[in-house]
Enzyme design. Structure first.
Site, PDB file in Angstrom:
ATOM      1  N   CYS A 230       0.814  -1.225   0.000  1.00  0.00           N
ATOM      2  CA  CYS A 230       0.000   0.000   0.000  1.00  0.00           C
ATOM      3  C   CYS A 230       0.846   1.273   0.000  1.00  0.00           C
ATOM      4  CB  CYS A 230      -0.935   0.010   1.217  1.00  0.00           C
ATOM      5  SG  CYS A 230      -1.927  -1.477   1.370  1.00  0.00           S
TER       6      CYS A 230
ATOM      7  N   ASP B  52      16.106  28.975 -23.722  1.00  0.00           N
ATOM      8  CA  ASP B  52      15.988  29.842 -24.884  1.00  0.00           C
ATOM      9  C   ASP B  52      16.390  31.244 -24.416  1.00  0.00           C
ATOM     10  OD1 ASP B  52      15.117  30.857 -27.437  1.00  0.00           O
ATOM     11  OD2 ASP B  52      13.328  31.599 -26.400  1.00  0.00           O
TER      12      ASP B  52
ATOM     13  N   THR C  32      15.487  34.748 -26.162  1.00  0.00           N
ATOM     14  CA  THR C  32      14.516  35.825 -26.326  1.00  0.00           C
ATOM     15  C   THR C  32      13.198  35.512 -25.637  1.00  0.00           C
ATOM     16  OG1 THR C  32      15.508  36.369 -28.446  1.00  0.00           O
ATOM     17  CG2 THR C  32      13.314  37.255 -28.001  1.00  0.00           C
TER      18      THR C  32
ATOM     19  N   ASP D 110       9.659  29.644 -24.795  1.00  0.00           N
ATOM     20  CA  ASP D 110       8.343  30.278 -24.846  1.00  0.00           C
ATOM     21  C   ASP D 110       7.763  30.401 -26.249  1.00  0.00           C
ATOM     22  OD1 ASP D 110      10.110  32.274 -25.760  1.00  0.00           O
ATOM     23  OD2 ASP D 110       8.770  33.869 -25.087  1.00  0.00           O
TER      24      ASP D 110
ATOM     25  N   ASP E 253      -1.418   2.616   5.619  1.00  0.00           N
ATOM     26  CA  ASP E 253      -1.701   3.523   4.504  1.00  0.00           C
ATOM     27  C   ASP E 253      -1.937   4.946   4.996  1.00  0.00           C
ATOM     28  OD1 ASP E 253      -1.610   1.271   3.031  1.00  0.00           O
ATOM     29  OD2 ASP E 253      -3.733   1.233   2.494  1.00  0.00           O
TER      30      ASP E 253
END
Length: 655
Positions: A288, A330, A332, A522, A613
Site C-alpha cells: 500500500c 531559450d 529571447t 516560450d 496507509d
C-alpha cells in the site's frame, strides 16, 4: 480558454457546486473500479445479515475477477520488461481467497484499485494532447486570383507559385517570397529574434511569422505540408514519440520488497505447516505505501507548485526534476524581457540627451510600433514630459514625422532621417543593440539606443539552479552569436549555442550527456525541443500555445525564477515520497514478523495495513506544505511590469 488558464482556475478557484459535480462525474469515468469495489463491499455487508453464503460468493468472485484483471495488466508489464508492485497485491488476493479470508481480500482489492486511481490522476494531471499544436496551425489563406480577386481557401489547396494576401497582424499561412515592395514581420516565435524584421520584395517569409500593420502579398514557395510551421509540428510529434517513458518510483522498490515479503511468508508457512500463515503475512505485506504513498506525495507536490503558478503535468516530471543535471534556456523572451528597452541616448553636439529623447518619444506617442512603445516607456521612466504630437505622418518601413511642441521632428531609421538632414553617420553599436535616429527642424539631433535586456532575475535564477546541484546550464537560441554571448555574460552562462533552428535545438538537447535535461522556452520554435527534452518548461505569460502544449511544466507568472522553484519543489516532493515509502515499508516488515507468529488474523492484518496507509498518506501530504523547502520569491522588476504585445507588430525596421 488556454490549457494553462484552465489549470490555474481549477487550482485557485473556490469549489462550487458545478465543479464538484464535474469532478464526481470525472472520477466515475476514470476510476470505475474503485466505485465498483465500494459497491460490492456495501452489498456484501447488507447480504451478510440475511444471506451469508451469498456474501462469500460475491466477495470471492469479485476478488478473483479483480485479481485476474490486475494479473492480465501485470503480464503485459512483465513482457515489456517492467516489474511492478502489483504482483505482490495479486498474490495476496489469491492467497486470502484460497484460505477463505474473503473480507481481507476485499480490503486488498480496495487498496489496489484506489492506488491505481490515484496514480492515474497524478500522472494525468493537466496533461494536454500534442495534437493541439497542429490545430493551431494556419488553416485558411487569402488566395489572390489572376484577376486580382481574393477568396479564402484551405491552405492545403494553395499550390506553389500562387499568390496569397496576408492582412495586417495576421499569421503568415505558407512559406513564400514577398511580392510587395516591403513588409515588416514578427519572427520572434520562430527564430527567437526579438526585434521586428523588415523584408523587401524577393525576400523569403516563413509561415508562423506575424505580419505587421500593412497588408502584403506573397508568392507561395512551399505547399502547406512542407512549410515551416508544419515542419515544427512534425518535429514536436517525433520528439514526443521518441522520449523514453519514466519508470515509476514505486516500481524501483518492487523486486526487493516482493522478494522479502514472499520469503517471510514462505518461511512462516514452512515453519508452522499452516497455509493460513502465508496469507496472514502477505495481507500485511501488500504494498500500500508504494501504490498509494508516492502518488499522494506527487499530487501534493503538484498542488503546491500550482499554488505558486507552476503547473506540473505528471508525477514522472517531478521525478525528473529531482535529478536534473542540465538546464537549457531559450534566450529571447525567456532569459530576456522579449521587448526592446531604452539603454542609451546619444545626442548631437549642442543638444541635450533629454531633449532628444523627449522629441523622439513625443512623436512616437502616435505610433503602435513596438520600438515606439519602448521609446515612450523609456522617456516616461525618466520622468520626461511628453507634449502631444500633431500633424503625424507614419511611413511604413521608414519612421514618423510629427510636430512636437512646435518643433518639426523626424524619427526613424538612419536613411529615413538622412533624407531630410543629409548624411547621418552610422553609430557604433554593441551586439543586440539598434539605433532610432532623430532630427529636429531639419537638423540632426541624435539617436536613442534600444536593446532586449536580460530579465532582472535571470542571473539569480541561474545561480539558484547551480546551488541546487545543476551542473550544466546552456543557452540555445536562434539569435546571432554576438547578441547571445552578451546575454550569456550578463546571466552567468558559458555554454552558448547561437543560430539554432528548431531541429538544431532538438539535436543539441539529445546530445547532452548530463541528464535529465530541462529545456525552458516560450516560442513556437521552442515547441520541438520542449517535447524532446526530459522536462520541457514553457513560460505561458509570453509563450505561444505551441510551446505550452509541448511542455511538461507550464509557468504562469512572467517570472523566470519559478523555474528554479519548480526544481526545488520536485526535489522536496520526491524526498517526501521516498520517506513515505520507507515509513510504510518499515512498518509493513515489522507487521509481517508479527504475522509469522499467527497473532494477526487476516482481516485484522488487512485493516492494520490500511492504518499503515493512513500513516504513509499523512506523511506524503507534507509535500503540500513548505516543509524543508524554503520559499524564495523572485525579485520584482523595477517599475511597472512590462507586457509583451501579441498580434501587434512593427510597421518599420530601424537600423
Amino acid at each position: 480558454m488556454p490549457l494553462a488558464s484552465l489549470c490555474l482556475l481549477e487550482t485557485h478557484s473556490n469549489v462550487n457546486q458545478y465543479r464538484h459535480m464535474s469532478r464526481v462525474r470525472s472520477a466515475l469515468r476514470t476510476s470505475p473500479l474503485v466505485f465498483a469495489t465500494l459497491g460490492v463491499i456495501a452489498v456484501a455487508e447488507a447480504l451478510a445479515v440475511v444471506w451469508p453464503l451469498a456474501t462469500s460468493w460475491l466477495l470471492g468472485v469479485f476478488a478473483v475477477a479483480m485479481a485476474l484483471h490486475s494479473a492480465a495488466a501485470m503480464v503485459g508489464e512483465l513482457r515489456s520488461g517492467t516489474f511492478g508492485v502489483d504482483i505482490l497485491a495479486v498474490t495476496a488476493i489469491g492467497a486470502t481467497v484460497a484460505v477463505g479470508e474473503l473480507w481481507a481480500a476485499a480490503v486488498i482489492v480496495l487498496m489496489l484499485t484506489g492506488g491505481e486511481a490515484l496514480e492515474r490522476y497524478a500522472a494525468g494531471r493537466a496533461r494536454a494532447d500534442l495534437t493541439a499544436l497542429a490545430s493551431n496551425a494556419p488553416r485558411r489563406a487569402h488566395l489572390v486570383g489572376r484577376d486580382g480577386a481574393v477568396c479564402d481557401v484551405d491552405v492545403e489547396a494553395v499550390a506553389v507559385g500562387q499568390r496569397v494576401l496576408v492582412r495586417a497582424h495576421e499569421v503568415v499561412p505558407l512559406d513564400g517570397v514577398l511580392v510587395s515592395d516591403a513588409g515588416v514581420f514578427d519572427d520572434s516565435s520562430l527564430t527567437g529574434e526579438p526585434l521586428p524584421q523588415e523584408r523587401v520584395a524577393g525576400d523569403t517569409v516563413y509561415s508562423g511569422a506575424v505580419n505587421g500593420a500593412s497588408a502584403v502579398t506573397l508568392e507561395v514557395a512551399r505547399v502547406a505540408a512542407e512549410s515551416q510551421y508544419q515542419r515544427i509540428v512534425a518535429l514536436v510529434e517525433e520528439a514526443a514519440a521518441s522520449r523514453a517513458p519514466m519508470v515509476r518510483l514505486a516500481d524501483r522498490y518492487a523486486i526487493p520488497f516482493t522478494a522479502v515479503s514472499l520469503a517471510i511468508a514462505g518461511a512462516a508457512w514452512w515453519a508452522s505447516g499452516d497455509p493460513l500463515r502465508f496469507a496472514q503475512v502477505l495481507v500485511v505485506a501488500t504494498p500500500c505505501p508504494l501504490i498509494i504513498g508516492a502518488p499522494v506525495a506527487f499530487m501534493a507536490g503538484m498542488s503546491r507548485a500550482a499554488r505558486r503558478g507552476v503547473i506540473i503535468r505528471s508525477s514522472a516530471t517531478l521525478e525528473r526534476l529531482r535529478r536534473v543535471g542540465t538546464v537549457a534556456f531559450d534566450k529571447t523572451g525567456t532569459l530576456t524581457r522579449g521587448t526592446p528597452t531604452l539603454t542609451d541616448v546619444r545626442a548631437a553636439p549642442g543638444v541635450e540627451p533629454d531633449t532628444v529623447l523627449s522629441l523622439a518619444a513625443g512623436a512616437e506617442q502616435a505610433s503602435t510600433h513596438v520600438l515606439a512603445e519602448a521609446i515612450v516607456r523609456g522617456a516616461r521612466a525618466r520622468g520626461l514630459s511628453l507634449p502631444a504630437p500633431r500633424e503625424v505622418v507614419e511611413t511604413t518601413a521608414g519612421g514618423v514625422t510629427a510636430s512636437v511642441g512646435g518643433t518639426r521632428v523626424v524619427v526613424g531609421k538612419r536613411a529615413f532621417v538622412a533624407a531630410g538632414v543629409g548624411e547621418v553617420a552610422e553609430p557604433r553599436l554593441a551586439a543586440g543593440e539598434l539605433a532610432v535616429h532623430v532630427s529636429a527642424d531639419g537638423a540632426y539631433a541624435g539617436c536613442v539606443v534600444l536593446r532586449d535586456e536580460p530579465r532582472p532575475d535571470a542571473e539569480a535564477t541561474v545561480a539558484r539552479l547551480r546551488a541546487q546541484g545543476v551542473g550544466h546550464v546552456m543557452i540555445l537560441t536562434g539569435d546571432e552569436e554576438a547578441t547571445a554571448r552578451y546575454v550569456a555574460e550578463q546571466v552567468g552562462v558559458a555554454d552558448v549555442r547561437s543560430g539554432c533552428l528548431p531541429a538544431d535545438k532538438v539535436a543539441a538537447v539529445r546530445a547532452v550527456t548530463r541528464r535529465p535535461v530541462v529545456m525552458v522556452g516560450d516560442g513556437v520554435n521552442d515547441a520541438p525541443v520542449l517535447a524532446a527534452a526530459d522536462v520541457g518548461v514553457a513560460l505561458a505569460a509570453r509563450g505561444s500555445t505551441a510551446a505550452t502544449e509541448s511542455a511538461d511544466v507550464v509557468v504562469l507568472p512572467d517570472e523566470i525564477g519559478r523555474v528554479a522553484e519548480a526544481v526545488e519543489i520536485g526535489r522536496h516532493t520526491v524526498a517526501v515520497a521516498l520517506q513515505s515509502v520507507w515509513i510504510g515499508i518499515t512498518v509493513s516488515v515489522a507487521l509481517m514478523f508479527v504475522a509469522t507468529t499467527g497473532a494477526l488474523p487476516a482481516v485484522v492484518g488487512a485493516w492494520l495495513q490500511e492504518a499503515v496507509d493512513v500513516v504513509a498518506i499523512a506523511w506524503a501530504l507534507r509535500a503540500m506544505g513548505a516543509g524543508a523547502l524554503r520559499r524564495r520569491e523572485a525579485p520584482a522588476p523595477a517599475g511597472a511590469p512590462e507586457e509583451r504585445v501579441r498580434g501587434r507588430t512593427a510597421q518599420r525596421a530601424v537600423a
